[in-house]
Design a protein around this motif. Structure first.
Motif, mmCIF file in Angstrom:
data_model
loop_
_atom_site.group_PDB
_atom_site.id
_atom_site.type_symbol
_atom_site.label_atom_id
_atom_site.label_comp_id
_atom_site.label_asym_id
_atom_site.label_seq_id
_atom_site.Cartn_x
_atom_site.Cartn_y
_atom_site.Cartn_z
ATOM 1 N N LEU A 104 0.828 -1.212 0.000
ATOM 2 C CA LEU A 104 0.000 0.000 0.000
ATOM 3 C C LEU A 104 0.862 1.262 0.000
ATOM 4 O O LEU A 104 0.505 2.264 -0.619
ATOM 5 N N PHE A 105 1.997 1.221 0.711
ATOM 6 C CA PHE A 105 2.917 2.359 0.693
ATOM 7 C C PHE A 105 3.341 2.679 -0.744
ATOM 8 O O PHE A 105 3.330 3.841 -1.167
ATOM 9 N N VAL A 106 3.717 1.650 -1.469
ATOM 10 C CA VAL A 106 4.198 1.849 -2.841
ATOM 11 C C VAL A 106 3.068 2.343 -3.731
ATOM 12 O O VAL A 106 3.234 3.306 -4.501
ATOM 13 N N ALA A 107 1.895 1.714 -3.643
ATOM 14 C CA ALA A 107 0.765 2.090 -4.494
ATOM 15 C C ALA A 107 0.319 3.523 -4.210
ATOM 16 O O ALA A 107 0.057 4.307 -5.134
ATOM 17 N N GLY A 108 0.230 3.881 -2.918
ATOM 18 C CA GLY A 108 -0.207 5.229 -2.566
ATOM 19 C C GLY A 108 0.780 6.291 -3.006
ATOM 20 O O GLY A 108 0.390 7.350 -3.504
ATOM 21 N N ALA A 109 2.073 6.019 -2.822
ATOM 22 C CA ALA A 109 3.090 6.987 -3.233
ATOM 23 C C ALA A 109 3.074 7.192 -4.741
ATOM 24 O O ALA A 109 3.184 8.327 -5.235
ATOM 25 N N LEU A 110 2.924 6.100 -5.485
ATOM 26 C CA LEU A 110 2.857 6.211 -6.940
ATOM 27 C C LEU A 110 1.627 7.013 -7.364
ATOM 28 O O LEU A 110 1.697 7.863 -8.262
ATOM 29 N N GLY A 111 0.504 6.766 -6.707
ATOM 30 C CA GLY A 111 -0.728 7.466 -7.046
ATOM 31 C C GLY A 111 -0.645 8.959 -6.813
ATOM 32 O O GLY A 111 -1.125 9.759 -7.632
ATOM 33 N N THR A 112 -0.049 9.379 -5.676
ATOM 34 C CA THR A 112 0.077 10.816 -5.413
ATOM 35 C C THR A 112 1.047 11.477 -6.395
ATOM 36 O O THR A 112 0.886 12.650 -6.732
ATOM 37 N N THR A 113 2.018 10.714 -6.864
ATOM 38 C CA THR A 113 2.997 11.264 -7.800
ATOM 39 C C THR A 113 2.350 11.646 -9.124
ATOM 40 O O THR A 113 2.680 12.684 -9.720
ATOM 41 N N VAL A 114 1.435 10.838 -9.600
ATOM 42 C CA VAL A 114 0.853 11.060 -10.934
ATOM 43 C C VAL A 114 -0.534 11.692 -10.869
ATOM 44 O O VAL A 114 -1.160 11.887 -11.914
ATOM 45 N N ALA A 115 -1.033 12.032 -9.677
ATOM 46 C CA ALA A 115 -2.395 12.568 -9.542
ATOM 47 C C ALA A 115 -2.570 13.827 -10.396
ATOM 48 O O ALA A 115 -1.836 14.800 -10.225
ATOM 49 N N PRO A 116 -3.588 13.841 -11.310
ATOM 50 C CA PRO A 116 -3.765 14.987 -12.201
ATOM 51 C C PRO A 116 -4.611 16.113 -11.616
ATOM 52 O O PRO A 116 -4.627 17.210 -12.160
ATOM 53 N N ASN A 117 -5.339 15.830 -10.521
ATOM 54 C CA ASN A 117 -6.218 16.851 -9.961
ATOM 55 C C ASN A 117 -6.384 16.636 -8.460
ATOM 56 O O ASN A 117 -5.876 15.656 -7.894
ATOM 57 N N ILE A 118 -7.102 17.546 -7.834
ATOM 58 C CA ILE A 118 -7.255 17.509 -6.380
ATOM 59 C C ILE A 118 -7.985 16.255 -5.928
ATOM 60 O O ILE A 118 -7.614 15.623 -4.924
ATOM 61 N N GLU A 119 -9.043 15.862 -6.658
ATOM 62 C CA GLU A 119 -9.855 14.726 -6.252
ATOM 63 C C GLU A 119 -9.028 13.446 -6.177
ATOM 64 O O GLU A 119 -9.090 12.703 -5.183
ATOM 65 N N ILE A 120 -8.245 13.188 -7.212
ATOM 66 C CA ILE A 120 -7.421 11.974 -7.217
ATOM 67 C C ILE A 120 -6.306 12.077 -6.178
ATOM 68 O O ILE A 120 -5.961 11.087 -5.512
ATOM 69 N N MET A 121 -5.769 13.274 -6.002
ATOM 70 C CA MET A 121 -4.739 13.458 -4.980
ATOM 71 C C MET A 121 -5.288 13.106 -3.596
ATOM 72 O O MET A 121 -4.633 12.413 -2.799
ATOM 73 N N VAL A 122 -6.499 13.553 -3.293
ATOM 74 C CA VAL A 122 -7.107 13.262 -1.990
ATOM 75 C C VAL A 122 -7.306 11.762 -1.817
ATOM 76 O O VAL A 122 -7.003 11.196 -0.762
ATOM 77 N N VAL A 123 -7.794 11.083 -2.878
ATOM 78 C CA VAL A 123 -8.027 9.638 -2.803
ATOM 79 C C VAL A 123 -6.711 8.893 -2.596
ATOM 80 O O VAL A 123 -6.618 7.987 -1.741
ATOM 81 N N MET A 124 -5.674 9.265 -3.334
ATOM 82 C CA MET A 124 -4.403 8.552 -3.223
ATOM 83 C C MET A 124 -3.702 8.848 -1.891
ATOM 84 O O MET A 124 -3.041 7.982 -1.318
#
Length: 483
Positions: A104-124
């Protein structure tokens, strides 16, 4: 007869080490979760000033509300992660839980890195928070159960050392990128590095043993004994600890089931005490400083890059203070350390509020404000944070240790989220008078520690459980008789 300190490798795949080397390696692997926790909570302070820029300039266009939302989404996720990991670690073991959290650490960090907007950033950030919270409740328990009574305090305190080391690393990374790079989306590089400790934690869990306490609780006595022979130097120490664990497991099997135990008043009281300690920890306002120091310093007229660079001081002081705390916690009780730390925290919050409210905006104000923050952090990280995490690993009975630790740490994360989410609006509403409010809350925390918290220093986990059962059971019976 073979010396237990020179026993060959076990089924977990660890190499031939001395006992001290083996314990050091196990703690190092486990605290990769704490390093990730520290980095993830620290890096946001350097990323936020760039994430607040408009999308056309490489940011996400954060407002004060969405700034608090992005910051606190990790802590709300951490509350869920801490709570769920308690059940998982009791059911499947501490080691398997840490391995799952690493993914989960790896998946979450990757998700925040590529998040294109606020909504996805909050989820990741929320997903990353599940890993952070799960690690925060599982790592101290795993270390406490691996370490043994003599080494428990200093080894569990290394969890806090790795947290603040992760924060220091985050501050150095963010300050370096701010000064050396001029790319508009440099904050994405800052967030991407959070994957590294997650990868190291995942790999490391294949080379460390399971918790012997958990093994005994599961009835796997021979495996637990084999692990203890690799983690203890003295055969008599092994015999005594194994006997205590087996007796504790026997009493647990004869006593109420885990679900029934959770309903007993003495257990509920322990849980409430653990939740109270979460309030003590988080309403010091420590994470207002860890997340928002650049914003506080910018309010004194300091530039963005200089404000971010100043947070390195936060990290350095926190690491030095934690080293001092590891030494102190082996020589002083939990209660005296907490009361000393809270007393200085109150003084520094009053001083910081006075500096920011009554002094003119200039370099002197900036330096005095930073000095107040650094003294605050030194006593916070030396006397309060290490003791909190140690108590979370000590207070609760074995049968429901994961569940209760997870629940108490989850509540701590809710308090953390409340502070992280409320601080920017509070600062805009009452200004720097917010620090006087924190000082008032910490006076109440000091009273709570003085009146409620028991001393656990020098006792084995089994002795602590017996003491808590007798202490709170007797109080409950007395109260019932009086009624």
């Amino acid at each position: 007869m073979q010396n237990p300190s020179q026993t060959p490798s076990d089924d977990s795949g660890s190499l031939t080490f001395t006992v001290q080397q083996r314990l050091f390696f196990v703690v190092l692997v486990a605290t990769m979760g704490a390093l990730a926790y520290g980095y993830d909570t620290g890096i946001i302070s350097g990323a936020l000033p760039y994430m607040t820029l408009p999308a056309s300039q490489g940011g996400l266009g954060l407002t004060p509300f969405t700034e608090g939302l992005v910051t606190s989404s990790l802590t709300f996720g951490s509350a869920i992660g801490a709570f769920l990991s308690g059940y998982v670690s009791d059911r499947f073991g501490r080691r398997i839980t840490l391995r799952s959290l690493a993914l989960l650490f790896v998946a979450g960090a990757l998700g925040t890195t590529v998040a294109p907007n606020i909504e996805i950033m909050v989820v990741m950030r929320f997903i990353l928070g599940i890993a952070v919270g799960g690690g925060s409740s599982t790592v101290p328990v795993f270390i406490a159960e691996i370490a043994g009574p003599k080494r428990r305090a200093p080894l569990v305190s290394r969890n806090e050392l790795m947290i603040v080391s992760g924060q220091l690393l985050a501050y150095i990374v963010s300050a370096s990128m701010s000064l050396l790079l001029h790319e508009p989306q440099m904050w994405r590089y800052m967030l991407a590095l959070a994957m590294v400790p997650g990868v190291l934690l995942f790999i490391g869990t294949f080379f460390v043993p399971a918790s012997p306490h958990w093994m005994v609780a599961e009835g796997r006595f021979s495996e637990a004994l084999r692990i203890l022979r690799k983690l203890r130097e003295n055969p008599r120490e092994i015999k005594k600890e194994m006997a205590e664990m087996r007796e504790n497991a026997r009493e647990a099997r004869q006593g109420p089931a885990a679900r029934e135990l959770l309903k007993e008043k003495w257990v509920v009281r322990l849980l409430l005490m653990g939740c109270g300690m979460g309030i003590v920890l988080q309403f010091t306002g420590v994470n207002a400083f860890m997340y928002y120091t650049p914003i506080i310093l910018k309010s004194t007229g300091l530039g963005t890059s200089a404000s971010i660079a100043a947070t390195i001081g936060n990290g350095v002081v926190s690491v030095l203070a934690t080293f001092a705390g590891i030494k102190a916690i082996s020589h002083f009780g939990r209660r005296p350390m907490l009361m000393t730390g809270l007393s200085v925290v109150i003084i520094m919050q009053l001083a910081l509020g006075a500096v920011l409210v009554f002094m003119p905006q200039n370099l002197t104000q900036s330096l005095l404000a930073l000095a107040c923050i650094l003294v605050f952090l030194f006593f916070m990280q030396m006397c309060i944070s290490p003791v909190y995490w140690l108590l979370m690993a000590e207070l609760f009975p074995m049968k429901v240790r994961g569940v209760l630790t997870g629940s108490a740490v989850a509540f701590q994360w809710i308090c953390n989220a409340a502070v992280a989410f409320a601080f920017p609006p509070l600062l805009s509403l009452v200004g720097n008078n917010a620090f006087f409010i924190f000082a008032g809350i910490n006076v109440a925390s000091l009273v709570f520690v003085l009146l409620v918290l028991p001393e656990t220093r020098g006792k084995s986990l089994e002795q602590i459980e017996t003491h808590m059962r007798e202490r709170f059971g007797e109080k409950t019976e007395d109260a019932a008789s009086a009624a």
